[in-house]
Design a protein around this motif. Structure first.
Motif, mmCIF file in Angstrom:
data_model
loop_
_atom_site.group_PDB
_atom_site.id
_atom_site.type_symbol
_atom_site.label_atom_id
_atom_site.label_comp_id
_atom_site.label_asym_id
_atom_site.label_seq_id
_atom_site.Cartn_x
_atom_site.Cartn_y
_atom_site.Cartn_z
ATOM 1 N N GLY A 104 0.807 -1.224 0.000
ATOM 2 C CA GLY A 104 0.000 0.000 0.000
ATOM 3 C C GLY A 104 0.834 1.265 0.000
ATOM 4 N N GLY A 105 2.045 1.218 -0.583
ATOM 5 C CA GLY A 105 2.911 2.388 -0.640
ATOM 6 C C GLY A 105 3.649 2.673 0.651
ATOM 7 N N LYS A 106 3.562 1.766 1.619
ATOM 8 C CA LYS A 106 4.242 1.946 2.899
ATOM 9 C C LYS A 106 5.116 0.733 3.169
ATOM 10 C CE LYS A 106 0.450 4.624 4.689
ATOM 11 N NZ LYS A 106 -0.748 4.590 5.492
ATOM 12 N N GLN A 107 6.083 0.904 4.049
ATOM 13 C CA GLN A 107 6.986 -0.186 4.415
ATOM 14 C C GLN A 107 6.757 -0.557 5.874
ATOM 15 O OE1 GLN A 107 10.940 1.116 3.516
ATOM 16 N NE2 GLN A 107 10.529 1.296 1.328
ATOM 17 N N TYR A 108 6.798 -1.858 6.152
ATOM 18 C CA TYR A 108 6.544 -2.377 7.484
ATOM 19 C C TYR A 108 7.670 -3.320 7.890
ATOM 20 C CZ TYR A 108 1.829 -0.771 6.409
ATOM 21 O OH TYR A 108 0.751 -0.011 6.046
ATOM 22 N N GLN A 109 8.134 -3.203 9.121
ATOM 23 C CA GLN A 109 9.126 -4.112 9.688
ATOM 24 C C GLN A 109 8.380 -5.089 10.578
ATOM 25 O OE1 GLN A 109 12.464 -2.296 11.647
ATOM 26 N NE2 GLN A 109 12.743 -4.061 12.973
ATOM 27 N N LYS B 79 -1.045 -3.321 11.772
ATOM 28 C CA LYS B 79 -2.209 -2.717 11.134
ATOM 29 C C LYS B 79 -1.753 -2.124 9.812
ATOM 30 C CE LYS B 79 -4.585 -1.701 15.420
ATOM 31 N NZ LYS B 79 -5.127 -0.671 16.311
ATOM 32 N N ILE B 80 -2.354 -2.581 8.713
ATOM 33 C CA ILE B 80 -1.985 -2.102 7.387
ATOM 34 C C ILE B 80 -3.235 -1.527 6.713
ATOM 35 C CG2 ILE B 80 -0.126 -3.798 7.169
ATOM 36 C CD1 ILE B 80 -1.908 -5.370 5.290
ATOM 37 N N GLU B 81 -3.057 -1.002 5.514
ATOM 38 C CA GLU B 81 -4.178 -0.477 4.751
ATOM 39 C C GLU B 81 -5.218 -1.580 4.548
ATOM 40 O OE1 GLU B 81 -4.461 2.755 3.682
ATOM 41 O OE2 GLU B 81 -2.631 3.090 4.825
ATOM 42 N N LYS B 82 -6.477 -1.196 4.439
ATOM 43 C CA LYS B 82 -7.567 -2.172 4.371
ATOM 44 C C LYS B 82 -7.422 -3.082 3.156
ATOM 45 C CE LYS B 82 -12.492 -2.588 4.941
ATOM 46 N NZ LYS B 82 -12.873 -3.487 3.920
ATOM 47 N N ILE B 83 -7.634 -4.384 3.409
ATOM 48 C CA ILE B 83 -7.614 -5.414 2.373
ATOM 49 C C ILE B 83 -9.002 -6.044 2.342
ATOM 50 C CG2 ILE B 83 -6.588 -7.606 1.675
ATOM 51 C CD1 ILE B 83 -4.127 -6.820 3.276
ATOM 52 N N ASN B 84 -9.517 -6.293 1.151
ATOM 53 C CA ASN B 84 -10.861 -6.851 1.027
ATOM 54 C C ASN B 84 -10.836 -8.377 1.105
ATOM 55 O OD1 ASN B 84 -12.196 -4.405 0.811
ATOM 56 N ND2 ASN B 84 -11.755 -4.258 -1.361
#
Length: 106
Positions: free
Chosen positions: A8-13, A21-26
């Motif tokens: 979602g255009g962001k990076q997570y460690q 918590k990440i951007e909503k996924i359907n």
């Protein structure tokens, strides 16, 4: 071991067993999801950096729930013009538990 991935255009460690918590996924809660855009994998002294992504690696997660973050206030104000606008926003998110970091490079 931990890894850094992009979604979602962001990076997570993340580490194994961690909740994020990440951007909503359907997808429905209880379903599994795989992430393939792995940027970096670190295990003790071994580091693998992708160019742009690490090959033969994925992260498996289980969807726990969907929700909304706390409300943030957006205030636009122009001094001496008698203009003020207030707005609120609550971003949707999907909470995921990281099950495994699958790698064949280390």
């Amino acid at each position: 071991m931990y890894a850094i991935f992009e979604h979602g255009g962001k990076q997570y460690q993340v580490k194994k067993g961690q909740n994020i918590k990440i951007e909503k996924i359907n997808l429905n809660p209880g379903e599994n999801i795989n992430f393939y855009k792995i940027i970096m994998v670190i295990e003790k002294e071994k580091i693998k950096i992708g160019q742009p992504h690490v090959q033969n690696t994925n992260i498996t997660g289980n969807i726990i729930q969907h929700g909304k973050h706390k409300k943030i206030k957006i205030i636009k104000f122009k001094r001496r013009k008698h203009h003020q606008k207030q707005q609120g926003h609550r971003q949707n998110f999907t909470e995921i538990k990281i099950i495994n970091i699958n790698t064949s490079i280390l």
